[in-house]
Design a protein around this motif. Structure first.
Motif, mmCIF file in Angstrom:
data_model
loop_
_atom_site.group_PDB
_atom_site.id
_atom_site.type_symbol
_atom_site.label_atom_id
_atom_site.label_comp_id
_atom_site.label_asym_id
_atom_site.label_seq_id
_atom_site.Cartn_x
_atom_site.Cartn_y
_atom_site.Cartn_z
ATOM 1 N N THR A 109 0.819 -1.180 -0.113
ATOM 2 C CA THR A 109 0.018 0.100 -0.159
ATOM 3 C C THR A 109 1.040 1.447 0.055
ATOM 4 O OG1 THR A 109 0.055 -0.262 2.598
ATOM 5 C CG2 THR A 109 -1.931 -1.139 1.067
ATOM 6 N N LYS A 110 0.390 2.385 -0.647
ATOM 7 C CA LYS A 110 1.369 3.593 -0.978
ATOM 8 C C LYS A 110 0.894 4.269 0.198
ATOM 9 C CE LYS A 110 1.986 2.719 -5.919
ATOM 10 N NZ LYS A 110 1.867 3.455 -7.154
ATOM 11 N N SER A 115 -3.453 1.513 3.856
ATOM 12 C CA SER A 115 -3.265 0.503 4.744
ATOM 13 C C SER A 115 -4.158 0.125 5.821
ATOM 14 C CB SER A 115 -1.956 0.901 5.453
ATOM 15 O OG SER A 115 -0.619 1.156 4.482
ATOM 16 N N LYS A 130 8.845 -2.756 -0.317
ATOM 17 C CA LYS A 130 8.483 -3.263 -1.575
ATOM 18 C C LYS A 130 9.439 -4.441 -2.032
ATOM 19 C CE LYS A 130 6.934 -0.751 -4.621
ATOM 20 N NZ LYS A 130 5.692 -0.726 -5.334
ATOM 21 N N LYS A 142 11.049 4.971 4.380
ATOM 22 C CA LYS A 142 9.756 4.731 4.244
ATOM 23 C C LYS A 142 9.216 3.372 5.217
ATOM 24 C CE LYS A 142 5.469 5.235 1.502
ATOM 25 N NZ LYS A 142 5.162 5.288 0.202
ATOM 26 N N ASN A 146 6.676 3.514 8.333
ATOM 27 C CA ASN A 146 5.343 2.916 8.509
ATOM 28 C C ASN A 146 5.289 1.886 9.555
ATOM 29 O OD1 ASN A 146 4.452 4.612 6.351
ATOM 30 N ND2 ASN A 146 4.929 3.545 4.579
#
Length: 213
Positions: A109-110, A115, A130, A142, A146
């Motif tokens: 999810t971006k 999310s 990723k 990131k 996250n």
């Protein structure tokens, strides 16, 4: 086990016999929670043929065997679950089909909102990082941000993708993620795999989760 656990991700392309042998070596190194059979772009026939070989090895090692995206191959091979990150609708279908008997995970999810929305389907874990991105020595910033955000606020377990250098594993464990994913750090190293797993577990043991009241 009151600390993060290892979540191994296979290379995107591999020889089945070779990876089977390496997985057996990995389990001799200690605790592994999950292994994601990651074969992006492969057809169901190839994924299932590979899973038929790898799933029993993974399960014999005490880990959950998860198949990437292919629900048919996951179901037919007796895998413990499936990782679905193609769309929210695909994820909902997988949750409906596989749970409660099998695991359904997701990721990729971006946005934070995505999310949360994807987690609301009832998935068993959310993967940060990723899978198809070139790895660096350290986890991506990131991913760390996250995972820290998620682990602090939400009940759904999360997985955080580490970099390809084990010495940076503590940074990922410090996020509070339930699982730490390793890919290149295991398969592309010249060090014996069981030693790498043992070393990774030693690092994770130094990062216990806070005691809850």
């Amino acid at each position: 086990m009151n600390r993060p656990r290892l979540f191994l991700v296979t290379p995107p392309a591999f020889d089945t016999a070779d990876i089977a042998q390496k997985l057996q070596q990995a389990f001799r190194g200690g605790d592994i929670a999950c292994v994601l059979i990651y074969m992006p772009g492969a057809g169901t026939k190839d994924v299932q043929a590979t899973a038929d070989v790898l799933v029993p090895i993974i399960q014999a090692g005490g880990a959950a065997a998860i198949v990437y995206r292919d629900t048919q191959a996951a179901g037919r091979s007796g895998a413990d679950g499936v990782h679905v990150d193609t769309s929210l609708e695909d994820l909902k279908l997988a949750v409906e089909s596989f749970q409660p008997d099998r695991i359904v995970g997701t990721g990729g999810t971006k946005l934070k909102h995505d999310s949360m929305e994807w987690a609301e389907t009832g998935v068993d874990y959310l993967f940060f990082g990723k899978l198809d991105l070139a790895e660096k020595d350290c986890a991506h910033d990131k991913t760390l941000r996250n995972a820290s955000w998620w682990a602090e606020l939400f009940e759904t377990p999360c997985v955080a993708m580490a970099g390809n250098c084990l010495d940076t594993l503590g940074d990922v464990a410090a996020t509070g993620a339930d699982f730490v994913a390793l890919k290149d750090a295991i398969w592309q190293s010249d060090t014996e795999i069981s030693s790498l797993i043992a070393h990774a577990n030693t690092i994770l043991e130094a990062h216990p989760f806070p005691e809850t009241e």
